[in-house]
Each structure stands twice: as C-alpha cells, then as structure tokens.
Enzyme design. Structure first.
Site, mmCIF file in Angstrom:
data_model
loop_
_atom_site.group_PDB
_atom_site.id
_atom_site.type_symbol
_atom_site.label_atom_id
_atom_site.label_comp_id
_atom_site.label_asym_id
_atom_site.label_seq_id
_atom_site.Cartn_x
_atom_site.Cartn_y
_atom_site.Cartn_z
ATOM 1 N N LYS A 107 14.870 -1.109 58.641
ATOM 2 C CA LYS A 107 14.474 -1.309 57.254
ATOM 3 C C LYS A 107 14.846 -0.097 56.390
ATOM 4 C CE LYS A 107 12.459 -4.922 59.221
ATOM 5 N NZ LYS A 107 12.596 -5.188 60.663
ATOM 6 N N TYR A 110 2.533 -7.295 61.642
ATOM 7 C CA TYR A 110 3.860 -7.916 61.719
ATOM 8 C C TYR A 110 3.888 -8.977 62.823
ATOM 9 C CZ TYR A 110 8.748 -8.235 63.283
ATOM 10 O OH TYR A 110 9.973 -8.694 63.707
#
Length: 416
Positions: free
Chosen positions: A217, A120
C-alpha cells in the site's frame, strides 16, 4: 509536521555495521536510511543484487550467505523501515499476509490472541481459519473502549492485534492506553499501521511492541509490489521473527525490495497529498444530499476525532461513505466513476474505490458484517494524489448518475 527520529541507526561504517543513532527528519530518513552510496563503485543509488548466493572469504566468514537468509537490497529496505518506525529491527516479507503469519508463528500452540473486531478481511481469515487450526484461538473485541480488553484476557493470552484506523470503517484504538493495559497483563501488542504509514503514526513510540504494514500500500505507493514489513525495538521478539523469516522463507525478491525502497523516498510527499485530498473529498461527501454518512478521522463528525488529533500526525488518505441507496446504487456508482478505479487494494498514487461487503470483506459472515457496520452501501475510497478538484468532480457525477436511478429517488441537481 514532519516526524523526527531519535532512535534509529542511520548509515553504515566501513565494515557495513550501522553507526550510532542520529536525529534526522522523516523526509531525510526516507531518502537516505539504508541508501548509502555503493562502496565498491560509488553509485549514489545502491545497485540491484539478484545473486542468490555469495562468495565467502573463508568457511563461515561472510556478510551475505544466501538470499533467503539475507540480501543487500532487503537489508537496505529493512534498515529504512526500522528508521521510519523509530525501531531497532526491521523485517521485510513477501506480503502483508506473510508478515501476519510469521508474527503469529512466534506464539506457541494453545496461545490466545485478542484482536480488534473490525480487522482486515485477510487477517480475520488467517486468525479464524489458519491460526485456529494449529491451536491458536482468537477473540475479536471492539476496542474503541480499550478497557474492554481486561474482560477478555486469559491465562494463555499472549498477543493483542490492533489496526488503527480499522479497515474499512476507520475506527480508532488508543494505542498508548491499550499498551498500558496489555503490558500490565504481560501481553505483546502488535499494531497494523498500513492505513496511515509511519509518516502519520508511530505505534512503537506509543507503546506497541511490533508494528506491521502491508507495504503493497502506501510504503511502496505505486501498486506494483506485493510486500509486507515489520519493525520492533524488542530484541527477543526480533530474534524470533528473524529466525522465522529465514525458516519459513516468505521473503520478498531483491527487485521488489529495490522498488519499495524507491517508493519510500517519496513517502512523506505522497502522504501529505493523500491526506489533503482525502480531507477535501470527505468534506464534499459530507455536504452531499446523495450520501447518507461519511467516515473520516479528519472530520469533526468522526466520533474519535479528538483521539485522531492526539495520536496521529495526519488523518490519512482513506475515506469510507454510505451512498444513499442500496447495493445496486453502490454498483452503479462504482461503474460510473472515471478517475476512481474499481479495484481492491489501496495506497497507490491513483485513486481506487471498492465495495467491502462484496470484495475485501466478503469472507465475513453477513451477521459479522452487519455488526461491524459494513453495509451493502458502504463504499471505501483510497484517495490518490491527483488534483482534488478533478476527484471531487468525478465523485459528483457518479453520485448524481447512480442515485438518480434509485426506485424511490427524485432527481437531485448536483453541481459538477
């Protein structure tokens, strides 16, 4: 198949202490772990506690002292996180980045970290720009072949950081095999489980020492909370993380904890639909003449499909694909979808789409993006829980509209 939990503490006794481990299915834990009815009022849903400080029975005699150190809503959420990840200890932080920072702060200056290279963008930024500035060096390695780990271990290596699937190219790392190599060298293994959630993958059971999530998320699942969480079975590591959680103070608000735990109660239901829709979307894209390539672990064409079947209980809701064309084609596509919203982040009930090369991974150097396969036409989809037919129709019309305007493209009729 719903994962079962055989380790977690579930429920509390009259003194507020967790009772003995009990076996329940994932959905049962998602609804009940850390969510016992309020003892004072009998309220089925534990109340929101906004107080910053708490009355003590006598000096030093308290359950809660100060909300940075602990809070009823955060304690409930952390119990649930530990339960769902088959862990003994759960932690909640103000963001996924704060979770990463806190765990890396358990390392002494001069330590060396090995990270999967396709990581990420925010994690890459922290390791390269922040951790490096305080004397922690990171080597980024392609860990699709976990034996490569051996070539990069140094005397001062302390931690291996893994995402699987990776963001955004959905490469996999064999957690069990990597943990075996890492532990033989005396290293901790941290696994970012954000893309799959605890419902589809259990890193601690596979040998990881600590598991982390951006709870923004899938865990929260409604795009209205920024939060990070972690879980571990290692008592010594848990003690370090708990100390830093309080000392650094990057903790979530009681309201965010309340919201995230509410989201957890439907995690198993949402993840099933995310994965079902993503499979259908990936299969549609793979058959489209307007798409160059599709990346989804649930496709047999994924080079690590067999590992996915072995390591994961489902393939998740993230799909990446390369549209036929260039960055301008991708731009047109992203502006012309009607249900897929052009936005960063992922894991909410609504479908999102983004262009990693210019959004989530824009901070990487062009040569790094090229090496990782983050091309200018790579589009990442977070497939939501809408009706799959509607999502596919939306992709079809946006693809047809975007690709038909390529300079070298003859119009292709695509059924809507």
């Amino acid at each position: 198949m719903s994962p079962a939990n055989t380790k977690t503490q579930f429920g509390r006794d009259d003194e507020g202490v967790a009772v003995a481990p009990t076996k329940y299915g994932f959905g049962t834990l998602a609804i009940h772990a850390g969510a016992e009815p309020d003892q004072a009022t009998g309220a089925v849903i534990p109340p929101l506690s906004l107080s910053t400080t708490f009355k003590q029975k006598a000096v030093g005699d308290f359950v809660y002292e100060y909300s940075r150190s602990d809070n009823p809503n955060r304690a409930n959420l952390e119990t649930a996180i530990a339960a769902l990840e088959n862990g003994k200890h759960g932690f909640a932080f103000s963001s996924g980045s704060a979770t990463t920072a806190t765990i890396l702060n358990t390392l002494a200056p001069g330590s060396h970290v090995i990270s999967v290279n396709d990581v990420y963008g925010g994690t890459h930024r922290y390791l390269n720009k922040v951790a490096h500035s305080v004397g922690i060096e990171t080597t980024f390695v392609d860990l699709a072949d976990v034996d490569r780990l051996r070539d990069h271990v140094r005397d001062n290596t302390r931690l291996v950081w893994v995402e699987t699937p990776t963001n955004p190219t959905l490469r996999l790392v064999d957690i069990a095999a990597l943990a075996e190599i890492a532990h033989a060298a005396g290293l901790y293994v941290a696994v970012d489980n954000t893309f799959l959630s605890p419902y589809f993958q259990s890193p601690l059971d596979l040998g990881a020492d600590i598991v982390v999530h951006s709870a923004t998320k899938y865990i929260n699942g409604h795009s209205d909370v920024v939060m990070g969480v972690a879980a571990t079975n290692d008592d010594a590591l848990a003690s370090k993380v708990r100390f830093l959680q309080n000392a650094i103070g990057a903790v979530p608000s009681p309201f965010d904890c309340y919201q995230a735990q509410r989201g957890i109660k439907t995690l198993h239901l949402r993840m099933r639909q995310h994965a079902l829709n993503a499979q259908l979307v990936a299969e549609f894209l793979e058959q489209s003449a307007l798409v160059d390539s599709v990346i989804y672990p649930g496709l047999q064409s994924h080079p690590q499909h067999d590992l996915a079947k072995r390591q994961m209980r489902g393939f998740g809701g993230m799909v990446s694909f390369r549209i036929k064309g260039d960055t301008n084609t991708a731009d047109r596509f992203l502006q012309r979808t009607r249900l897929f919203t052009l936005a960063e982040s992922l894991g909410g009930v609504e479908s999102l789409a983004e262009l990693p090369a210019r959004m989530t991974h824009a901070g990487l150097a062009p040569e790094e993006r090229h090496e990782l396969g983050i091309t200018e036409n790579l589009i990442r989809l977070s497939v939501g829980v809408e009706d799959a037919d509607d999502l596919i129709a939306d992709l079809a019309q946006a693809l047809q509209s975007a690709v038909s305007e390529n300079d070298d493209q003859q119009p292709i009729a695509v059924p809507i």
